[in-house]
Design an enzyme around this catalytic site. Structure first.
Site, PDB file in Angstrom:
ATOM      1  N   ASN A 144      10.666  -0.061   5.073  1.00  0.00           N
ATOM      2  CA  ASN A 144       9.257  -0.133   5.668  1.00  0.00           C
ATOM      3  C   ASN A 144       8.431  -1.325   5.282  1.00  0.00           C
ATOM      4  OD1 ASN A 144       6.849   0.574   6.490  1.00  0.00           O
ATOM      5  ND2 ASN A 144       6.829   2.818   5.815  1.00  0.00           N
ATOM      6  N   HIS A 150       3.699  -6.067  11.091  1.00  0.00           N
ATOM      7  CA  HIS A 150       2.800  -6.580  12.520  1.00  0.00           C
ATOM      8  C   HIS A 150       2.544  -7.986  12.284  1.00  0.00           C
ATOM      9  CE1 HIS A 150       2.831  -2.255  12.729  1.00  0.00           C
ATOM     10  NE2 HIS A 150       1.768  -2.127  11.889  1.00  0.00           N
ATOM     11  N   ARG A 184      -3.109   8.074  -0.016  1.00  0.00           N
ATOM     12  CA  ARG A 184      -3.626   7.257   0.983  1.00  0.00           C
ATOM     13  C   ARG A 184      -3.790   7.748   2.426  1.00  0.00           C
ATOM     14  NH1 ARG A 184       0.229   2.685   3.679  1.00  0.00           N
ATOM     15  NH2 ARG A 184      -1.428   1.564   4.984  1.00  0.00           N
ATOM     16  N   ASP A 195      12.261 -13.612   8.977  1.00  0.00           N
ATOM     17  CA  ASP A 195      13.306 -14.759   8.861  1.00  0.00           C
ATOM     18  C   ASP A 195      14.368 -14.451   7.655  1.00  0.00           C
ATOM     19  OD1 ASP A 195      12.597 -16.021  10.883  1.00  0.00           O
ATOM     20  OD2 ASP A 195      11.130 -17.546  10.067  1.00  0.00           O
ATOM     21  N   LEU A 244       6.616   5.863   8.413  1.00  0.00           N
ATOM     22  CA  LEU A 244       6.136   7.343   8.212  1.00  0.00           C
ATOM     23  C   LEU A 244       5.335   7.715   9.418  1.00  0.00           C
ATOM     24  CD1 LEU A 244       5.169   6.113   4.983  1.00  0.00           C
ATOM     25  CD2 LEU A 244       5.679   8.422   4.936  1.00  0.00           C
ATOM     26  N   SER A 245       4.501   6.890   9.946  1.00  0.00           N
ATOM     27  CA  SER A 245       3.707   7.228  11.115  1.00  0.00           C
ATOM     28  C   SER A 245       4.533   6.700  12.471  1.00  0.00           C
ATOM     29  CB  SER A 245       2.405   6.469  11.144  1.00  0.00           C
ATOM     30  OG  SER A 245       2.390   5.263  11.113  1.00  0.00           O
ATOM     31  N   ASN A 288       0.778  -1.147  -0.118  1.00  0.00           N
ATOM     32  CA  ASN A 288       0.110  -0.024   0.073  1.00  0.00           C
ATOM     33  C   ASN A 288       0.794   1.255  -0.024  1.00  0.00           C
ATOM     34  OD1 ASN A 288      -2.376  -1.206  -0.003  1.00  0.00           O
ATOM     35  ND2 ASN A 288      -2.107  -1.911   2.263  1.00  0.00           N
ATOM     36  N   ARG A 311      -0.985  -2.493  15.947  1.00  0.00           N
ATOM     37  CA  ARG A 311       0.244  -2.047  15.267  1.00  0.00           C
ATOM     38  C   ARG A 311       1.399  -1.825  16.467  1.00  0.00           C
ATOM     39  NH1 ARG A 311      -1.702   0.029  10.204  1.00  0.00           N
ATOM     40  NH2 ARG A 311      -3.794   0.637  10.463  1.00  0.00           N
TER      41      ARG A 311
HETATM   42  C1  DQA Z   1       3.368   2.116   8.426  1.00  0.00           C
HETATM   43  C2  DQA Z   1       2.733   1.479   9.484  1.00  0.00           C
HETATM   44  C3  DQA Z   1       1.937   0.403   9.260  1.00  0.00           C
HETATM   45  O1  DQA Z   1       1.237   0.158  10.674  1.00  0.00           O
HETATM   46  C4  DQA Z   1       0.811   0.432   8.287  1.00  0.00           C
HETATM   47  O2  DQA Z   1       0.260  -0.609   8.267  1.00  0.00           O
HETATM   48  C5  DQA Z   1       1.307   0.962   7.078  1.00  0.00           C
HETATM   49  C6  DQA Z   1       2.331   2.182   7.246  1.00  0.00           C
HETATM   50  C7  DQA Z   1       4.165   3.334   8.351  1.00  0.00           C
HETATM   51  O3  DQA Z   1       4.857   3.874   7.524  1.00  0.00           O
HETATM   52  O4  DQA Z   1       3.591   4.460   9.017  1.00  0.00           O
HETATM   53  O5  DQA Z   1       1.087   0.483   6.011  1.00  0.00           O
HETATM   54  O6  DQA Z   1       4.552   1.119   8.060  1.00  0.00           O
END
Ligand code: DQA
Length: 146
Positions: free
Chosen positions: A75, A81, A18, A88, A102-103, A11, A112
């Site tokens: 990332n 999660h 998004r 592995d 990012l978050s 994503n 998360r």
């Molecule tokens: C993320 C945080 C994840 O929990 C989430 O599923 C993402 C983006 C982030 O970059 O903040 O898709 O990895």
């Protein structure tokens, strides 16, 4: 020239459109262009791959071990999660990596709060938006220079 790799999970190809309140308005292309420029000034070549498929990310990690990649900024997105298989793969190739988000997952939903990567990463950069990628590369390069 030494090589670094940025890997992005599911994503993240939709960055910019998004949930921009959480992930910001920069596109993945914007972010990677900044990272390429930064890596170049530090004397590193940069490769990038984004995939929505766990097996493709695993295979890219395997390839990195053989193609002279020195380390990764990763990332794993939602796979953070869930994915023991990606964990592995990183343990198998023994390449140093920085976990980037990012978050700030720890400030979000409980599901998360678990990461399958934090304890095996050099470190984690989270909560700084798109800047986290360059910050992560800087930390990776510092580690490689040590
Ligand atoms: C993320 C945080 C994840 O929990 C989430 O599923 C993402 C983006 C982030 O970059 O903040 O898709 O990895």
């Amino acid at each position: 020239m030494a090589k670094l790799l940025i890997l992005n999970g599911p994503n993240l190809n939709l960055l910019g459109q998004r949930e921009s309140r959480i992930y910001g308005t920069k596109t993945l292309d914007d972010i990677i262009a900044e990272c390429r420029q930064f890596s170049g000034t530090c004397g590193f070549e940069l490769d990038h791959m984004q995939s929505n498929a766990e097996h493709e990310l695993i295979e890219r990690i395997h390839t990195a071990a053989a193609d002279g990649t020195s380390g990764l900024a990763f990332n794993p997105a939602a796979f953070t999660h869930t994915s023991i298989a990606l964990r592995d793969a990183l343990l198998a190739v023994k390449l140093p990596f920085v976990e980037v988000h990012l978050s700030q997952p720890l400030a979000r939903e409980q599901f998360r709060h678990i990461s399958y990567f934090s304890d095996i990463a050099i470190g984690t950069v989270a909560g700084f938006g798109a800047d986290g990628y360059v910050l992560g590369l800087q930390a990776l390069i510092n580690h490689l220079d040590e």
